[in-house]
Design an enzyme around this catalytic site. Structure first.
Site, mmCIF file in Angstrom:
data_model
loop_
_atom_site.group_PDB
_atom_site.id
_atom_site.type_symbol
_atom_site.label_atom_id
_atom_site.label_comp_id
_atom_site.label_asym_id
_atom_site.label_seq_id
_atom_site.Cartn_x
_atom_site.Cartn_y
_atom_site.Cartn_z
ATOM 1 N N HIS A 13 0.743 -1.066 -0.019
ATOM 2 C CA HIS A 13 0.002 0.198 0.060
ATOM 3 C C HIS A 13 1.004 1.696 0.077
ATOM 4 O O HIS A 13 1.436 1.867 0.898
ATOM 5 C CB HIS A 13 -0.937 -0.338 1.481
ATOM 6 C CG HIS A 13 -1.897 0.868 1.359
ATOM 7 N ND1 HIS A 13 -3.649 1.066 1.753
ATOM 8 C CD2 HIS A 13 -1.566 2.333 1.186
ATOM 9 C CE1 HIS A 13 -3.798 2.410 1.598
ATOM 10 N NE2 HIS A 13 -2.982 3.035 1.297
ATOM 11 N N HIS A 15 1.630 5.380 -1.936
ATOM 12 C CA HIS A 15 1.376 6.419 -2.447
ATOM 13 C C HIS A 15 2.597 6.956 -3.229
ATOM 14 O O HIS A 15 3.311 7.218 -2.503
ATOM 15 C CB HIS A 15 0.474 7.972 -1.861
ATOM 16 C CG HIS A 15 -0.827 6.765 -1.101
ATOM 17 N ND1 HIS A 15 -1.846 7.086 -1.420
ATOM 18 C CD2 HIS A 15 -0.748 6.445 0.136
ATOM 19 C CE1 HIS A 15 -3.131 6.368 -0.754
ATOM 20 N NE2 HIS A 15 -2.394 6.557 0.159
ATOM 21 N N LYS A 99 -9.298 -0.281 -5.796
ATOM 22 C CA LYS A 99 -9.145 0.290 -4.192
ATOM 23 C C LYS A 99 -10.659 1.052 -3.739
ATOM 24 O O LYS A 99 -11.392 1.931 -5.213
ATOM 25 C CB LYS A 99 -8.272 1.571 -3.995
ATOM 26 C CG LYS A 99 -8.313 1.955 -3.062
ATOM 27 C CD LYS A 99 -7.453 1.127 -2.123
ATOM 28 C CE LYS A 99 -7.903 1.589 -0.370
ATOM 29 N NZ LYS A 99 -6.842 2.867 -0.444
ATOM 30 N N HIS A 136 -10.658 1.372 2.041
ATOM 31 C CA HIS A 136 -10.175 2.174 3.532
ATOM 32 C C HIS A 136 -11.446 1.920 4.285
ATOM 33 O O HIS A 136 -12.423 2.583 3.302
ATOM 34 C CB HIS A 136 -9.974 3.517 2.367
ATOM 35 C CG HIS A 136 -10.173 4.546 3.373
ATOM 36 N ND1 HIS A 136 -8.922 4.888 4.238
ATOM 37 C CD2 HIS A 136 -10.608 4.548 4.765
ATOM 38 C CE1 HIS A 136 -8.931 6.170 4.450
ATOM 39 N NE2 HIS A 136 -10.292 6.088 5.339
ATOM 40 N N HIS A 174 -4.486 -0.494 5.913
ATOM 41 C CA HIS A 174 -3.863 0.372 7.011
ATOM 42 C C HIS A 174 -5.230 0.034 8.679
ATOM 43 O O HIS A 174 -5.341 1.170 8.911
ATOM 44 C CB HIS A 174 -3.540 1.373 6.997
ATOM 45 C CG HIS A 174 -4.968 2.393 5.964
ATOM 46 N ND1 HIS A 174 -5.874 1.677 6.138
ATOM 47 C CD2 HIS A 174 -5.178 3.352 4.557
ATOM 48 C CE1 HIS A 174 -6.573 2.820 5.211
ATOM 49 N NE2 HIS A 174 -6.569 3.620 4.353
ATOM 50 N N ASP A 247 1.919 2.696 3.283
ATOM 51 C CA ASP A 247 0.671 3.833 3.073
ATOM 52 C C ASP A 247 1.473 5.045 2.989
ATOM 53 O O ASP A 247 1.411 6.670 3.523
ATOM 54 C CB ASP A 247 -0.351 3.964 4.328
ATOM 55 C CG ASP A 247 -1.732 4.814 3.845
ATOM 56 O OD1 ASP A 247 -1.629 5.026 3.424
ATOM 57 O OD2 ASP A 247 -2.392 5.159 4.661
HETATM 58 N N1 OTD Z 1 -4.052 8.313 4.116
HETATM 59 N N2 OTD Z 1 -3.286 9.761 3.575
HETATM 60 C C1 OTD Z 1 -3.112 9.807 2.478
HETATM 61 C C2 OTD Z 1 -3.507 8.847 1.943
HETATM 62 C C3 OTD Z 1 -3.902 7.307 3.248
HETATM 63 O O1 OTD Z 1 -6.042 6.232 3.681
HETATM 64 C C4 OTD Z 1 -4.844 6.976 3.533
HETATM 65 O O2 OTD Z 1 -4.655 5.982 2.493
HETATM 66 C C5 OTD Z 1 -3.016 9.904 1.158
HETATM 67 O O3 OTD Z 1 -1.929 11.126 1.139
HETATM 68 O O4 OTD Z 1 -3.300 9.892 0.095
HETATM 69 C C6 OTD Z 1 -3.126 9.292 4.749
HETATM 70 O O5 OTD Z 1 -3.396 9.661 5.871
HETATM 71 ZN ZN ZN Z 2 -2.903 5.260 2.085
HETATM 72 ZN ZN ZN Z 3 -6.770 4.402 3.124
#
Ligand code: OTD
Ligand code: ZN
Ligand code: ZN
Length: 346
Positions: A13, A15, A99, A136, A174, A247
């Site tokens: 996971h 970004h 997702k 999520h 997460h 994450d």
């Molecule tokens: N959580 N920030 C972000 C995504 C995740 O929920 C998530 O996967 C982001 O900045 O893309 C965060 O705090």
């Molecule tokens: Zn995330």
């Molecule tokens: Zn998330």
């Protein structure tokens, strides 16, 4: 123990963003990790096979030559997702998973799902072809307290959904609570959960006591100590249900430290050092490989990586940069609140 050899890890996971931020953050991951599930919450999001193919090309172009790295692409589920496009993206090997963001749950999730009923036909198609749904798991209802949103999601959305489509493969992304751990454990082989590095280290006191720490603000929000301990127990247990999804979610300092700061913690660069520290504290270094390198591929039906890395414990603390540079501005690196001694050697 001062040296540990494990199969090369994967991040289930992550970004990576886009443009200059992508080029700035990707090497922190590709230096250590062989593969990563890449989140689709760009603006606009990665919704179609065509979007995913184009994003994958941009990622491949940003990988430093000396790094071997495979991005595993995901599609962002909307109420308008075309089941045929999605199924073809999966069966052709372009995309690994889908997702599900409840609309408004986290950063760039406004195009997410408002009513789960509207995506049931797509989810049924995914179950038929074995395509995993990455969730999520937080409700976004205003009445529900932000610390309770995961537990309420499990009871009101996830459990009914899994009873309705039992063959759907689901990853609870997460997880941050005892309820998340217990629910993942209670499921069959179609259910697993990722755990982040920072949720193994932080509780809500770290975020709020002695002054607010915007660099510890993420979603789902960090919880109380009993939840953190449940996550540590799960991650270090060796159970195949739990694997690493960092994450890691970079934002510029300016976007995090302001009147309405963004959620997200950039951990890619020091994650393996932090995890070795956590697993050593728990007397579970022998379980680290399962968490970072074996359980994830097993769930996704992939072989673990052939290469290995070493984690070597040094006498002196390792210096990580406090920030990394991007054209958009500096990005703060996760500060675990303790010194790190485990260094990755490849
Ligand atoms: N959580 N920030 C972000 C995504 C995740 O929920 C998530 O996967 C982001 O900045 O893309 C965060 O705090
Ligand atoms: Zn995330
Ligand atoms: Zn998330």
């Amino acid at each position: 123990m001062s040296r540990l050899t494990i199969r090369q890890p994967d991040d289930w996971h992550l970004h990576l963003r886009d443009g200059s931020m992508l080029r700035s953050v990707l090497p922190s991951t590709s230096e250590t990790f062989a593969r990563a599930i890449v989140m689709p919450n760009l603006v606009p999001p990665v919704v179609t096979a065509k979007d995913a193919a184009a994003y994958k090309d941009r990622i491949l172009a940003a990988i430093p030559e000396e790094h071997g790295f495979t991005p595993l692409m995901t599609l962002y589920l909307t109420e308008d997702t075309d089941a045929d496009d999605l199924a073809h993206a999966y069966t052709s090997g372009l995309v690994t998973a889908v997702k599900l963001y409840p609309a408004g749950a986290t950063t760039n999730s406004n195009s997410g799902v408002r009513n789960i009923e509207n995506v049931i036909p797509v989810l049924e198609r995914m179950a038929e072809i074995g395509m995993p749904l990455l969730v999520h798991g937080e409700v976004t209802t205003h009445e529900v307290d932000i610390f309770d949103r995961e537990a309420v999601f499990i009871d009101t959305i996830l459990d009914p959904l899994r009873r309705r489509i039992p063959s759907l493969r689901v990853v609870m992304e997460h997880i941050t609570t005892k309820q998340g751990v217990d629910y993942a454990k209670s499921g069959d082989d179609n259910l697993a959960a990722t755990i982040t590095t920072h949720h193994l280290i932080l509780n809500r006191n770290h975020l709020l006591v002695g002054g607010i720490r915007p660099d510890y603000y993420c979603l789902p929000i960090v919880k109380s100590e009993d939840h953190r301990l449940a996550l540590r127990e799960a991650a270090t247990s060796g159970s195949p249900k739990f694997f690493l999804g960092t994450d890691s979610a970079p934002h510029t300092e300016a976007n995090k430290i302001c009147a309405c700061g963004c959620a997200g913690i950039f951990t890619a660069i020091n994650t393996m050092s932090c995890l070795a520290h956590v697993f050593a504290e728990e007397g579970a270094l022998d379980k680290l490989e399962a968490f970072t390198s074996l359980n994830g591929p097993a769930f996704y039906g992939m072989a673990p990586n052939e290469n290995t890395i070493d984690l070597v414990k040094s006498d002196d603390p390792i210096k990580f940069p406090r920030q990394i540079w991007s054209e958009d501005g500096p990005v703060t690196v996760f500060d675990p609140g303790f010194e790190l001694f485990w260094k990755v050697e490849k």
